[in-house]
Design an enzyme around this catalytic site. Structure first.
Site, PDB file in Angstrom:
ATOM      1  CE1 TYR A  33      -3.620   2.287   0.863  1.00 51.46           C
ATOM      2  CE2 TYR A  33      -2.022   3.568   2.040  1.00 51.46           C
ATOM      3  CZ  TYR A  33      -3.395   3.516   1.545  1.00 51.46           C
ATOM      4  OH  TYR A  33      -4.221   4.566   1.522  1.00 51.46           O
ATOM      5  CD  GLU A  74      -6.187   4.330  -1.461  1.00 51.99           C
ATOM      6  OE1 GLU A  74      -6.330   4.357  -0.091  1.00 51.99           O
ATOM      7  OE2 GLU A  74      -7.048   3.903  -2.045  1.00 51.99           O
TER       8      GLU A  74
END
Ligand code: ADP
Ligand code: MG
Length: 241
Positions: A116, A204
């Site tokens: 991530y 993101e």
């Protein structure tokens, strides 16, 4: 305001971040064309809606999964036709779901690990904060809840900007070595530059992946803009046509 994954990836690509090649499609003809352009053994069909959790989502006719990784053109076609103009319900859409009017057909990646990586605006300090975790993929919310220590945060002062030591800190937190540190630094630099130039509140990448050769790429991307910045962003961007 949000943009779709395929638009976010086109932006990232323009900033030097490696993303799999892909083509958007809104009807059967475009789906065929897109599938025929895909090289490699894996084809990924992805519902483009303004909500995450697509992989684990369910369509209102019971079809499972708004993201499908398949191994043949026929299977890709079947998946695409099942998704297009169908309504996808995910953990982020609410019960009404979102109608899928656009698909993204992309090359598949032979994933070794999912990470991530995000840059968010901390409004209080007006700083960009890099958020990174080795536990990327579809369960990042659960990771944040149950094992928050697996999430690294690195604040970047706008007066100094992103420096090599920021990149190294993130790279080491993710366990990268050698050339992967260089690759991560390039990805972070591009993402950071895009974050400021496009007035984003959030960029993101989930998942950022390594493939079996150890190379990094962005398989999913979400970009949210400050609403006050919409006009400037659209005007200056190359993808808004
Ligand atoms: P969402 O976050 O909305 O569920 P993603 O784009 O992250 O959608 O896709 C869900 C999962 O599907 C990813 O975590 C990854 O495991 C897999 N995936 C997505 N894109 C690809 C790709 N190009 N190649 C291989 N697997 C992929
Ligand atoms: Mg994702």
């Amino acid at each position: 305001m949000n943009i779709h994954e395929y638009q976010a990836k086109e932006l990232l690509h323009n900033y030097g971040v490696p993303v799999p090649r892909g083509y958007s499609a809104t009807n059967a003809g475009e789906v065929d064309t897109a599938i025929s352009k895909i090289e490699g053994d894996l084809i990924v069909v992805k519902s483009q809606i303004h909500a995450g959790g697509r992989g684990k989502g369910t369509f209102n006719d019971g079809y499972q999964g708004g993201v499908k990784v398949v191994k043949s053109s026929e299977a890709a076609q079947t998946a695409a036709m099942a998704m297009l103009n169908n309504t996808l319900v995910t953990a982020q859409t609410g019960p009404a779901g979102r109608k899928v009017q656009t698909l993204y057909v992309t090359e598949g990646c032979d994933i070794a690990h999912e990470y991530y990586l995000a840059i968010v605006l901390d409004r209080e300090t007006a700083q960009a904060v890099i958020i990174a975790s080795t536990e990327g993929g579809m369960d990042i919310e659960a990771v944040a809840e149950s094992t928050p220590e697996k999430i690294t945060r690195v604040a970047v002062s706008p007066s100094t900007g992103l420096r090599p030591f920021h990149c190294r800190e993130v790279a080491y937190a993710l366990g990268f070595e050698g050339d992967q540190v260089k690759q991560l630094s390039k990805i972070l630099s591009g993402t950071y530059k895009m974050f400021w130039e496009k007035n984003a509140m959030l960029v993101e990448i989930n998942p950022l992946v390594t493939d079996k050769e150890g190379n990094l790429s962005a398989l999913d991307a979400k970009v949210s803009f400050d609403d006050n910045a919409i006009f400037n962003t659209l005007r200056s961007s190359s993808y808004a046509t």
